[in-house]
Design a protein around this motif. Sequence first.
Motif, PDB file in Angstrom:
ATOM      1  N   UNK A 405      -0.436   3.635  -4.820  1.00  0.00           N
ATOM      2  CA  UNK A 405       0.665   3.665  -4.051  1.00  0.00           C
ATOM      3  C   UNK A 405       0.931   5.014  -3.294  1.00  0.00           C
ATOM      4  N   UNK A 407      -1.681   7.079  -2.112  1.00  0.00           N
ATOM      5  CA  UNK A 407      -2.528   7.269  -0.861  1.00  0.00           C
ATOM      6  C   UNK A 407      -2.771   6.307   0.108  1.00  0.00           C
ATOM      7  N   UNK A 408      -2.091   4.808  -0.567  1.00  0.00           N
ATOM      8  CA  UNK A 408      -2.399   3.829  -0.007  1.00  0.00           C
ATOM      9  C   UNK A 408      -3.830   3.111   0.316  1.00  0.00           C
ATOM     10  N   UNK A 409      -4.862   3.921  -0.654  1.00  0.00           N
ATOM     11  CA  UNK A 409      -6.100   3.508  -0.486  1.00  0.00           C
ATOM     12  C   UNK A 409      -6.390   2.281  -1.398  1.00  0.00           C
TER      13      UNK A 409
ATOM     14  N   UNK B 166     -11.597   2.276   3.579  1.00  0.00           N
ATOM     15  CA  UNK B 166     -11.255   1.328   2.432  1.00  0.00           C
ATOM     16  C   UNK B 166     -12.131   0.314   2.183  1.00  0.00           C
ATOM     17  N   UNK B 174      -6.374  -4.615   3.199  1.00  0.00           N
ATOM     18  CA  UNK B 174      -5.342  -3.671   2.663  1.00  0.00           C
ATOM     19  C   UNK B 174      -4.452  -3.053   3.979  1.00  0.00           C
ATOM     20  N   UNK B 178       1.135   4.715   6.205  1.00  0.00           N
ATOM     21  CA  UNK B 178       2.354   5.608   6.492  1.00  0.00           C
ATOM     22  C   UNK B 178       2.858   5.615   7.996  1.00  0.00           C
TER      23      UNK B 178
END
Lengths: 420, 304
Positions: A405, A407-409, B166, B174, B178
């Motif tokens: 949550x 780094x969004x990786x 990723x 995914x 941001x």
Amino acid sequence: MDILRFATAGSVDDGKSTLIGRLLFDSKAIFEDQLEAVERTSRDRGTEYTDLSLLTDGLRAEREQGITIDVAYRYFATPKRKFIIADTPGHIQYTRNMVTGASTADLAIILIDARKGVLEQSRRHAFLTTLLRVPHLVLAVNKMDLVDYSQERFEEIREEFTSFASKLNAPDLTFIPISALNGDNVVSRSENMPWYNGSSLLHHLENVHIASDRNLVDVRFPVQYVIRPQRATDPALHDYRGYAGQVAGGVLKPGDEVVHLPSGLSTRIASIDTFDGPVEEAFPPMSVTLRLEDDIDISRGDMICRPNNQPQAAQELEAMVCWMTDASKLGPRTKLTIKHTTRTARALVRDLHYRLDVNTLHRDEAAASLGLNEIGRVSLRVTQPLFVDDYARNRLTGGFILVDEATNNTVGAGMIVEAR
Amino acid sequence: MLQRDYTTSQLDVLEAEAVHIMREVAAEFERPCLLFSGGKDSIVMLRVAEKAFWPAPIPFPLMHVDTGHNFPEVIEFRDRRVAELGARLIVASVQDSIDAGRVVEETGRRASRNRLQTTTLLDAIEDNEFDAVFGGARRDEEKARAKERVFSFRDEFGQWDPKNQRPELWNLYNARLRKGENIRVFPLSNWTELDIWDYIRREGIEIPPIYFAHTRKVFERDGMLLADNPWITRGEDEPVFDAVVRYRTVGDATCTGAVESAAATVEEIIEEIAATRITERGATRADDRASEAAMEDRKREGYF
């Protein structure tokens, strides 16, 4: 013509790149300009032979370091099939790439050097392949030319691997003795191994039966997107409400009674729509739009299934998880975002039962966390119910990814073993 | 299409996968857009988008990064197709970027606006606050692309980091970002050049006439046939002659080469491609010949 997706595992030394190069070259999927570029580079580096691994190692860092760092996808076709190769590097750091490549594969080829036999890494590749439930496994015993095409040596390796594989719950297993360098048993049967009665590798790839590997029994339709034409000029479309998605299991037909989850309400399929007109049935991997007879409040992340065959609506999950980052570790109390079919929720790691040594299959129950490329059995609690099946029963409704949550990786891949 | 043993043809599998990807994007992003140049891959991608949301209209705008060095037939086709769909087209112009001083025009014989497009594209993504941008790139095109994800993450500078991608498993993508970051989405990743043509044939999709054999004034450079046009500086050693040619790819007119061909129908093109021994980018793109890692370098900077 259908598609076979296969993953290859092995290190450079096993001749994996040579094998892929040969499959591509013999099926005319390598073009002259690509070959010229590889020949030029081989020459510039002083290599005496044309280094076919340069065809797959595409990134600058890979060329500089002479390693493969990521999954490379390659394509070729014969008159019988189109093939998609997920070419994954074999060394231990890249377990995550192999897991990624295997997740969509119908078949995996594991290369074994006939001189060296079944190594630790062969066992690791076989384990990961079965963990990801790749339905068909081919053990290509390579470099047969260097062991005088010995049947005895081939049988030795076959026996050793078979006894290991019995511990794994291995799927359909095929052994093929080859020489990728010389082309023996790659495209056509080799005259050097008259004792071998099986298919050449390409013949096997062209003919292995994969249509029944999909789950055509348990109807699972994760709702992906709701289609409501809002500025349609056609008044007939004003009330149109379609539920778009890709069938994850079973066969759906107009008129079938279905249940919507989470509401539990039943209705019938009014029609199965596509741009090209309505269809009489839908099954994996078709992307279609369902219209239902009754007005039920349905949104993305919901599931449509049959009344007498429903997935588990689970908030507590037991799963095998592969951790894919070196930036953090997975352990009790780790909070993550989980994406499963079309539903996204938050997940809390309640327990790490054990960490699995992928080489020995030893379970380390004292392990406190999972690091990069480590695999373990994990309990998760999820903020809202997910509609899940055991991964062994359906890869699409049994698999999930975990997202960090901060780094969004994408940091983890999970396979559900038990849900409640 | 359907057989009793539930075998699915390769085009149906590829189409179903691409439709799934497009719906994921429409469901999970705030402001997607689709790059539409009038080239064959973007034409196929647009058809898949039409299918994914039918009977609703495509729920995002289209964007063309326009170098100003176009084949007129392609622009005519682009505008007609956009009008048919009632879609919104944003034209991001390289000329505007030059006029605004964002980029400087290259000079000399090999001058091209190809590389300048990156700045125009990144500026347009930022100005329109796009968070997902569909591109028609395929993995079989080029070796750097062979390793790119379907959802390809770009940081706030639009950069691609090939070593830090990723992982992509099953059909789970995914989409988390941001603000200021974006994802390039490639729904046709698993298609090959031949799949594109087979699909154009099967669907009866119209494509611009320059894909079919025609007579054109060309000159030879680096073993490629380039069209004589107002934006290109020809040397005296590069005489113009008439040739029967067609285009395998459609890009900036200054660096896209034609191939000698008599293929006048989609069927004849498919026959020709099935027999050809040179990749489409190798045959027709000067931009990829700059170095072994030309595409990788441009992609890192934010190219398509």
